[in-house]
Scaffold this motif. Structure first.
Motif, PDB file in Angstrom:
ATOM      1  N   ALA A   1       4.612   0.802  29.633  1.00  0.00           N
ATOM      2  CA  ALA A   1       4.166  -0.208  30.660  1.00  0.00           C
ATOM      3  C   ALA A   1       3.394   0.628  31.679  1.00  0.00           C
ATOM      4  N   ASP A   2       3.666   1.740  31.980  1.00  0.00           N
ATOM      5  CA  ASP A   2       3.061   2.636  33.083  1.00  0.00           C
ATOM      6  C   ASP A   2       1.326   3.175  32.541  1.00  0.00           C
ATOM      7  N   CYS A   3       1.571   3.481  31.104  1.00  0.00           N
ATOM      8  CA  CYS A   3       0.239   3.822  30.686  1.00  0.00           C
ATOM      9  C   CYS A   3      -0.638   2.619  30.628  1.00  0.00           C
ATOM     10  N   ALA A   4      -0.194   1.363  30.431  1.00  0.00           N
ATOM     11  CA  ALA A   4      -1.273   0.294  30.303  1.00  0.00           C
ATOM     12  C   ALA A   4      -1.561  -0.001  31.815  1.00  0.00           C
ATOM     13  N   HIS A   5      -0.646   0.210  32.757  1.00  0.00           N
ATOM     14  CA  HIS A   5      -1.430  -0.022  34.147  1.00  0.00           C
ATOM     15  C   HIS A   5      -2.461   0.919  34.151  1.00  0.00           C
TER      16      HIS A   5
ATOM     17  N   VAL B   1      -8.153  -0.609  27.650  1.00  0.00           N
ATOM     18  CA  VAL B   1      -7.306  -0.088  26.684  1.00  0.00           C
ATOM     19  C   VAL B   1      -6.006  -0.536  26.726  1.00  0.00           C
ATOM     20  N   SER B   2      -5.213  -0.640  25.719  1.00  0.00           N
ATOM     21  CA  SER B   2      -4.006  -1.451  25.799  1.00  0.00           C
ATOM     22  C   SER B   2      -2.945  -0.500  25.373  1.00  0.00           C
ATOM     23  N   ALA B   3      -1.561  -0.637  25.861  1.00  0.00           N
ATOM     24  CA  ALA B   3      -0.396   0.056  25.708  1.00  0.00           C
ATOM     25  C   ALA B   3       0.775  -1.010  25.475  1.00  0.00           C
ATOM     26  N   VAL B   4       1.477  -0.931  24.521  1.00  0.00           N
ATOM     27  CA  VAL B   4       2.436  -1.977  24.398  1.00  0.00           C
ATOM     28  C   VAL B   4       3.912  -1.003  23.568  1.00  0.00           C
TER      29      VAL B   4
END
Length: 287
Positions: free
Chosen positions: A191-195, A202-205
């Motif tokens: 969540a925080d990397c995605a922010h 760039v996405s993170a899930v």
């Protein structure tokens, strides 16, 4: 056709000598991707000294030899940050960056039985400290270290996907307290990397597999109901679906159930089945 249509993606799967990581690597190779895989276990001779007793990078290479993608293996102990960073640097030196990172390195299921005692479900005050070290100091930490290492090149390309393998234990009690902390950390890290990554495309899930038919699960098959289980490759097929998703950024920063995404994308398991997505009630209503 390469992963993502006419693009040949560069993927890194950590902890891929066996289990979910191995299946993910094979599924991405099915898609034609260039897949780098790390693990501590290089040969089957090495595997004999591992708690699982089988599964190695060399046997993965043999299994992958008929698939259209290209596999590159790296012996790496993710307990050592330096080794992790060096692997990423090697890959980026050759390819200029990594498009897809799957943080799967996870020694947390090793040594489930100590002596004659099955310690997995013990209350937190009876949990062995090695389990914290394995799940947090290696599993969660290596996800951060690897993500940190790959992010600058993804940002420069303004494209990329980071996947943390997680589970429902992040949201409810499942197994033991340390497991819950590790999986909650994997979700929060995504969540925080995605922010931080959102402005750069760039996405993170985080992903929740179901009951996966890993080598360890199959050894205990007589004690388990595998009627709604998933193959290790199923997770990888769904990750490929995420990569192809033109609306991926809308999914970024959240945990997703693998089987639910599979139904959204129309992806079947290797046996042609569509596993039922698990929900909180499946765990909370158990005896």
């Amino acid at each position: 056709m390469g992963l993502g249509g006419d693009m040949q993606a560069i993927a890194l799967v950590t902890g891929g000598s066996r289990g979910v990581g191995r299946g993910i690597a094979l599924a991405l190779l099915e898609e034609g991707a260039i897949v780098h895989v790390t693990a501590r276990t290089l040969t089957e001779a090495d595997a004999l000294t591992h708690p699982q007793g089988s599964g190695s990078l060399e046997s993965l290479a043999e299994e992958a030899s008929s698939l259209p993608g290209r596999l590159i293996i790296h012996r790496c102990d993710h307990a050592d940050d330096k080794q992790t960073v060096e692997v990423v640097a090697k890959i980026e030196e050759v390819h200029g960056g990594i498009d897809l990172l799957v943080n799967n390195a996870w020694p947390g299921y090793e040594h489930m039985v100590e002596g004659t005692t099955f310690t997995w479900p013990k209350p937190f005050w009876e949990q062995p400290m090695w389990r914290w070290n394995a799940m947090i100091d290696v599993g969660l930490r290596s996800a951060f270290v690897t993500s940190r290492a790959v992010a600058p090149a993804m940002i420069a390309k303004r494209k990329g996907l980071i996947v943390n393998i997680s589970f429902w234990a992040a949201e409810l009690f499942e197994g033991n307290a340390i497991y819950g902390v590790a999986k909650a950390g994997a979700n929060k890290l995504a969540a925080d990397c995605a922010h931080d990554l959102m402005p750069y495309g760039v996405s993170a899930v985080a992903l929740y597999p179901g009951l996966v038919r890993t080598e360890a699960v199959l050894r205990a098959a007589e004690f388990m109901d595998l009627s709604n289980s998933e193959s290790p490759r199923f997770v990888g097929r769904v990750i490929a679906g995420l990569w192809r998703d033109g609306s991926l950024l809308k999914k970024s920063g959240r945990p997703h159930v693998v089987a639910a995404l599979a139904r959204e994308y129309g992806i079947l398991d290797i046996d042609g089945q569509s596993p039922r997505p698990l929900a909180q009630d499946d765990f909370q209503n158990r005896d």
